[in-house]
Design a protein around this motif. Structure first.
Motif, PDB file in Angstrom:
ATOM      1  N   MET A  27       0.701  -1.065   0.137  1.00  0.00           N
ATOM      2  CA  MET A  27       0.040   0.055  -0.089  1.00  0.00           C
ATOM      3  C   MET A  27       1.143   1.379   0.026  1.00  0.00           C
ATOM      4  O   MET A  27       0.471   2.252  -0.636  1.00  0.00           O
ATOM      5  CB  MET A  27      -0.862  -0.139   1.113  1.00  0.00           C
ATOM      6  CG  MET A  27      -2.074  -1.001   1.102  1.00  0.00           C
ATOM      7  SD  MET A  27      -3.356  -0.746   2.442  1.00  0.00           S
ATOM      8  CE  MET A  27      -4.173   0.489   2.012  1.00  0.00           C
ATOM      9  N   LEU A  28       2.034   1.176   0.403  1.00  0.00           N
ATOM     10  CA  LEU A  28       2.864   2.250   0.692  1.00  0.00           C
ATOM     11  C   LEU A  28       3.559   2.264  -0.638  1.00  0.00           C
ATOM     12  O   LEU A  28       4.615   3.349  -0.809  1.00  0.00           O
ATOM     13  CB  LEU A  28       3.839   2.229   1.984  1.00  0.00           C
ATOM     14  CG  LEU A  28       3.066   2.379   3.122  1.00  0.00           C
ATOM     15  CD1 LEU A  28       3.938   2.275   4.550  1.00  0.00           C
ATOM     16  CD2 LEU A  28       2.276   3.805   3.283  1.00  0.00           C
ATOM     17  N   LEU A  35      12.078  -1.754   2.302  1.00  0.00           N
ATOM     18  CA  LEU A  35      11.860  -2.237   3.647  1.00  0.00           C
ATOM     19  C   LEU A  35      12.657  -2.746   4.332  1.00  0.00           C
ATOM     20  O   LEU A  35      12.993  -2.439   5.451  1.00  0.00           O
ATOM     21  CB  LEU A  35      10.376  -3.210   3.528  1.00  0.00           C
ATOM     22  CG  LEU A  35       9.920  -3.636   5.003  1.00  0.00           C
ATOM     23  CD1 LEU A  35       9.519  -2.262   5.771  1.00  0.00           C
ATOM     24  CD2 LEU A  35       8.802  -4.544   4.721  1.00  0.00           C
ATOM     25  N   ALA A  36      13.374  -3.793   3.578  1.00  0.00           N
ATOM     26  CA  ALA A  36      14.619  -4.349   4.357  1.00  0.00           C
ATOM     27  C   ALA A  36      15.689  -3.193   4.858  1.00  0.00           C
ATOM     28  O   ALA A  36      16.205  -3.417   5.903  1.00  0.00           O
ATOM     29  CB  ALA A  36      15.404  -5.493   3.389  1.00  0.00           C
ATOM     30  N   LEU A  68       6.140   1.356   8.975  1.00  0.00           N
ATOM     31  CA  LEU A  68       5.128   1.261   8.071  1.00  0.00           C
ATOM     32  C   LEU A  68       3.785   2.353   8.420  1.00  0.00           C
ATOM     33  O   LEU A  68       2.839   2.207   7.845  1.00  0.00           O
ATOM     34  CB  LEU A  68       4.670   0.055   7.915  1.00  0.00           C
ATOM     35  CG  LEU A  68       5.503  -0.987   7.307  1.00  0.00           C
ATOM     36  CD1 LEU A  68       5.214  -2.493   7.462  1.00  0.00           C
ATOM     37  CD2 LEU A  68       5.817  -0.625   5.817  1.00  0.00           C
ATOM     38  N   GLY A  69       4.224   2.984   9.680  1.00  0.00           N
ATOM     39  CA  GLY A  69       3.161   3.897   9.991  1.00  0.00           C
ATOM     40  C   GLY A  69       2.040   3.387  10.353  1.00  0.00           C
ATOM     41  O   GLY A  69       0.707   4.156  10.269  1.00  0.00           O
ATOM     42  N   PHE A  74      -2.148  -3.774  14.118  1.00  0.00           N
ATOM     43  CA  PHE A  74      -2.486  -3.879  12.698  1.00  0.00           C
ATOM     44  C   PHE A  74      -2.136  -5.271  12.118  1.00  0.00           C
ATOM     45  O   PHE A  74      -2.685  -5.790  11.390  1.00  0.00           O
ATOM     46  CB  PHE A  74      -1.644  -2.687  11.946  1.00  0.00           C
ATOM     47  CG  PHE A  74      -1.778  -2.942  10.471  1.00  0.00           C
ATOM     48  CD1 PHE A  74      -2.930  -2.411   9.501  1.00  0.00           C
ATOM     49  CD2 PHE A  74      -0.799  -3.694   9.707  1.00  0.00           C
ATOM     50  CE1 PHE A  74      -2.964  -2.636   8.443  1.00  0.00           C
ATOM     51  CE2 PHE A  74      -0.705  -3.726   8.439  1.00  0.00           C
ATOM     52  CZ  PHE A  74      -1.971  -3.444   7.547  1.00  0.00           C
ATOM     53  N   PHE A  75      -0.946  -5.736  12.604  1.00  0.00           N
ATOM     54  CA  PHE A  75      -0.427  -6.991  12.024  1.00  0.00           C
ATOM     55  C   PHE A  75      -1.215  -7.934  12.539  1.00  0.00           C
ATOM     56  O   PHE A  75      -1.220  -9.341  11.903  1.00  0.00           O
ATOM     57  CB  PHE A  75       0.982  -7.158  12.423  1.00  0.00           C
ATOM     58  CG  PHE A  75       2.195  -6.082  11.946  1.00  0.00           C
ATOM     59  CD1 PHE A  75       2.128  -6.013  10.509  1.00  0.00           C
ATOM     60  CD2 PHE A  75       2.591  -5.304  12.830  1.00  0.00           C
ATOM     61  CE1 PHE A  75       2.967  -4.891  10.180  1.00  0.00           C
ATOM     62  CE2 PHE A  75       3.521  -4.162  12.524  1.00  0.00           C
ATOM     63  CZ  PHE A  75       3.563  -4.115  11.064  1.00  0.00           C
ATOM     64  N   PHE A  76      -2.040  -7.843  13.585  1.00  0.00           N
ATOM     65  CA  PHE A  76      -2.937  -8.822  14.139  1.00  0.00           C
ATOM     66  C   PHE A  76      -4.397  -8.864  13.742  1.00  0.00           C
ATOM     67  O   PHE A  76      -5.113  -9.862  13.977  1.00  0.00           O
ATOM     68  CB  PHE A  76      -2.807  -9.083  15.581  1.00  0.00           C
ATOM     69  CG  PHE A  76      -1.504  -9.572  15.836  1.00  0.00           C
ATOM     70  CD1 PHE A  76      -0.947 -10.754  15.903  1.00  0.00           C
ATOM     71  CD2 PHE A  76      -0.489  -8.358  16.337  1.00  0.00           C
ATOM     72  CE1 PHE A  76       0.423 -11.066  16.281  1.00  0.00           C
ATOM     73  CE2 PHE A  76       0.824  -8.536  16.906  1.00  0.00           C
ATOM     74  CZ  PHE A  76       1.296  -9.951  16.830  1.00  0.00           C
TER      75      PHE A  76
END
Length: 129
Positions: A27-28, A35-36, A68-69, A74-76
């Motif tokens: 999305m970003l 990202l890495a 990721l802001g 959010f991850f769950f």
């Protein structure tokens, strides 16, 4: 009183978290390599996080959330009772693809034009609700 244990499999949760990382990265408009670099790991490690192959530590998850802001929760989000992540529908994949490609457009005027087009089409489709 003992707490009832869920039927979550750790592997399913790792895959779900990885899927959410990938969703947000996409999305970003970020590549796995970007990202890495932002979190100080190799491309291969970022790839393994997204696939749920390698477990993401609490500290790394916090770092990912910051980069990721999003909030760590959010991850769950979307983890269901069986512990399996909800898979993306075709429409959700299309939206992610649209967001990724939109983010790649460098010309701000073109981005504004696309956003305006989307608003007009949405109004036409849904009327004056």
């Amino acid at each position: 009183m003992p707490v009832k244990r869920n039927n979550f499999k750790t592997q399913d949760i790792e895959r779900h978290v990885g899927q959410r990382i990938r969703e947000r990265r996409t999305m970003l408009g970020l590549t796995q390599q970007q990202l890495a670099e932002l979190i100080g790991v190799t491309y291969q490690q970022a790839h393994k996080y997204e696939r749920g192959i390698n477990r993401v530590s609490a500290g790394r998850l916090y770092e990912l959330a910051t980069v990721l802001g999003v909030d760590v929760n959010f991850f769950f989000a979307g983890l269901n009772e069986t512990g399996e992540g909800e898979s993306f529908s075709a429409r959700q994949r299309m939206c992610l693809d649209l967001a990724r490609n939109f983010a790649k457009i460098d010309d701000e005027r073109q981005q504004d034009a696309i956003a305006q087009l989307a608003r007009v089409l949405a109004r036409e489709h849904h009327g004056d609700e």
